[in-house]
Design a protein around this motif. Structure first.
Motif, mmCIF file in Angstrom:
data_model
loop_
_atom_site.group_PDB
_atom_site.id
_atom_site.type_symbol
_atom_site.label_atom_id
_atom_site.label_comp_id
_atom_site.label_asym_id
_atom_site.label_seq_id
_atom_site.Cartn_x
_atom_site.Cartn_y
_atom_site.Cartn_z
ATOM 1 N N LEU A 1 0.908 9.223 -6.066
ATOM 2 C CA LEU A 1 1.390 10.595 -5.942
ATOM 3 C C LEU A 1 2.242 10.995 -7.140
ATOM 4 C CD1 LEU A 1 2.116 10.515 -2.140
ATOM 5 C CD2 LEU A 1 0.548 12.104 -3.275
ATOM 6 N N LEU A 2 2.986 10.045 -7.698
ATOM 7 C CA LEU A 2 3.757 10.335 -8.907
ATOM 8 C C LEU A 2 2.839 10.464 -10.115
ATOM 9 C CD1 LEU A 2 6.459 10.602 -10.429
ATOM 10 C CD2 LEU A 2 6.448 8.110 -10.669
ATOM 11 N N ASP A 3 1.969 9.482 -10.322
ATOM 12 C CA ASP A 3 1.156 9.435 -11.532
ATOM 13 C C ASP A 3 0.091 10.526 -11.585
ATOM 14 O OD1 ASP A 3 2.595 7.239 -12.310
ATOM 15 O OD2 ASP A 3 1.050 5.768 -11.796
ATOM 16 N N VAL B 1 7.951 11.263 -3.711
ATOM 17 C CA VAL B 1 8.032 11.294 -2.253
ATOM 18 C C VAL B 1 8.708 10.027 -1.760
ATOM 19 C CG1 VAL B 1 5.952 12.700 -2.076
ATOM 20 C CG2 VAL B 1 5.789 10.202 -1.829
ATOM 21 N N GLU B 2 9.279 10.114 -0.562
ATOM 22 C CA GLU B 2 9.840 8.930 0.070
ATOM 23 C C GLU B 2 8.709 8.111 0.688
ATOM 24 O OE1 GLU B 2 11.840 10.077 4.128
ATOM 25 O OE2 GLU B 2 12.268 11.652 2.656
ATOM 26 N N SER C 1 0.825 -1.204 0.000
ATOM 27 C CA SER C 1 0.000 0.000 0.000
ATOM 28 C C SER C 1 0.861 1.256 0.000
ATOM 29 C CB SER C 1 -0.929 0.002 1.216
ATOM 30 O OG SER C 1 -1.778 -1.127 1.193
ATOM 31 N N ILE C 2 2.004 1.205 0.685
ATOM 32 C CA ILE C 2 2.926 2.341 0.673
ATOM 33 C C ILE C 2 3.426 2.587 -0.746
ATOM 34 C CG2 ILE C 2 5.109 3.239 1.548
ATOM 35 C CD1 ILE C 2 4.685 1.477 4.046
ATOM 36 N N VAL C 3 3.823 1.517 -1.418
ATOM 37 C CA VAL C 3 4.290 1.644 -2.801
ATOM 38 C C VAL C 3 3.170 2.160 -3.700
ATOM 39 C CG1 VAL C 3 5.117 0.360 -4.812
ATOM 40 C CG2 VAL C 3 6.097 -0.092 -2.552
ATOM 41 N N ALA C 4 1.969 1.642 -3.506
ATOM 42 C CA ALA C 4 0.840 2.115 -4.312
ATOM 43 C C ALA C 4 0.586 3.596 -4.074
ATOM 44 C CB ALA C 4 -0.410 1.303 -3.994
ATOM 45 N N GLY C 5 0.736 4.046 -2.833
ATOM 46 C CA GLY C 5 0.577 5.459 -2.530
ATOM 47 C C GLY C 5 1.637 6.315 -3.204
ATOM 48 N N VAL D 1 8.545 1.969 -7.831
ATOM 49 C CA VAL D 1 7.471 2.687 -8.515
ATOM 50 C C VAL D 1 7.555 2.586 -10.026
ATOM 51 C CG1 VAL D 1 6.463 4.984 -8.864
ATOM 52 C CG2 VAL D 1 7.226 4.304 -6.594
ATOM 53 N N GLY D 2 8.752 2.434 -10.548
ATOM 54 C CA GLY D 2 8.968 2.582 -11.979
ATOM 55 C C GLY D 2 8.383 1.499 -12.841
#
Length: 321
Positions: free
Chosen positions: A269-271, A277-278, A261-265, A318-319
């Motif tokens: 935020l990027l997309d 963000v960290e 969920s952290i990664v999804a967040g 994220v990439g």
């Protein structure tokens, strides 16, 4: 807010010693995030400053009081962001700063600490080993040990974020705050509960580093043997009793979220917001993703507390999307 170590008058006074570059950071409703989250979301962008973290609000107060006391040296343990903040605040004020960090800390954060002129000492082990070494240096050299969250200056500096949140119109239904050592959560929580008590204060921590959340739930200190999370900025294992007491008075809830969920967040935020963000900064978004029903139809604010990431790690997380 009665019953905490913090004082609202001191928090307002703290704004006068914090460099304006760290104050009044962007706060805006991010409508692009809302279809995926099911609620109205405002973000408080604490990455838009020279160290890309909220920590300098506290370090500015620390250093101003050091100088007032005639001290010219300080040491701290840091996962990266506090070290950068203390180095930045001390650099132009003639305060010699030593930062102790785990050699496994985020490389980009360590490089920036060096670039800001601090002496950096690396230790084997995690942040708790760094805390022990920083305390030993302070005793040996007779200098100020800056302890994030325990030192009231760090909490009251962070609390100036709360002053900016409660000035928003209309008021928020809930504020989501990353929970690590507790400076941000207790600082923001103190102000929100003092000025806008109807606003819910929800602290968010990774499932892999749950010590403070477990302590909040049990109402007594719970330590953990390990901390296993990509959110290095909140990966403590030994809650500070005085900080827990403050948290118990200002937090309405403390929740744990999964790494996915952290990664999804972070990806959202990027997309959808164009923000890098960290992991610690994405905890609020992660909490909404894991409990959409709780926040449906509400207006929620979340503090994006830092943006110092190792780019290789960030791309791995994220990439791929």
């Amino acid at each position: 807010m009665q019953g905490t170590r913090l004082d609202t008058a001191r928090i307002r006074a703290a704004r006068r010693v914090i460099d304006p570059v760290f104050l009044d950071t962007p706060l805006y409703r991010c409508e692009a995030l809302e279809p995926g989250l099911g609620c109205a979301v405002s973000v408080k962008l604490e990455t838009a400053n020279p160290i890309r973290s909220f920590k300098a609000r506290g370090s500015e107060v620390v250093v101003s009081r050091l100088i007032a006391d005639g001290a010219r040296a300080a040491v701290c343990a840091s996962a990266g962001n506090l070290g950068q903040a203390l180095a930045w605040s001390g650099r132009d004020r003639g305060v010699e700063v030593t930062v102790v960090a785990s050699r496994y800390a985020t490389a980009a954060k360590l490089e920036r600490i060096r670039a800001l002129g601090a002496r950096l000492e690396l230790v084997d082990g995690d942040h708790e080993r760094a805390r022990e070494r920083a305390a030993a240096i302070a005793r040996r050299d007779g200098i100020r040990l800056v302890e994030d969250s325990l030192d009231i200056e760090t909490c009251e500096g962070a609390a100036t974020i709360g002053l900016e949140l409660v000035d928003a119109e209309p008021p928020f239904d809930a504020v989501l705050v990353a929970l690590g050592g507790g400076a941000l959560a207790t600082g923001v929580g103190h102000v929100v509960k003092a000025v806008a008590p109807e606003t819910e204060v929800i602290c968010v921590q990774p499932l892999g580093a749950p010590a403070m959340t477990l302590s909040w739930r049990r109402r007594s200190v719970v330590t953990t043997e390990t901390a296993d999370t990509i959110a290095d900025g909140v990966a403590g294992r030994y809650p500070i009793p005085a900080v827990l007491e403050d948290l118990l008075r200002v937090a309405d809830d403390a929740v744990l979220v999964q790494e996915a969920s952290i990664v999804a967040g972070m990806r959202m935020l990027l997309d959808h917001a164009g923000l890098v963000v960290e992991p610690s900064a994405a905890l609020g978004i992660a909490a909404i993703l894991e409990d959409r029903d709780r926040f449906a139809g509400r207006h929620v604010a979340t503090v994006l507390c830092g943006g110092n990431v190792d780019l290789d790690a960030y791309h791995r997380w994220v990439g791929a999307a």
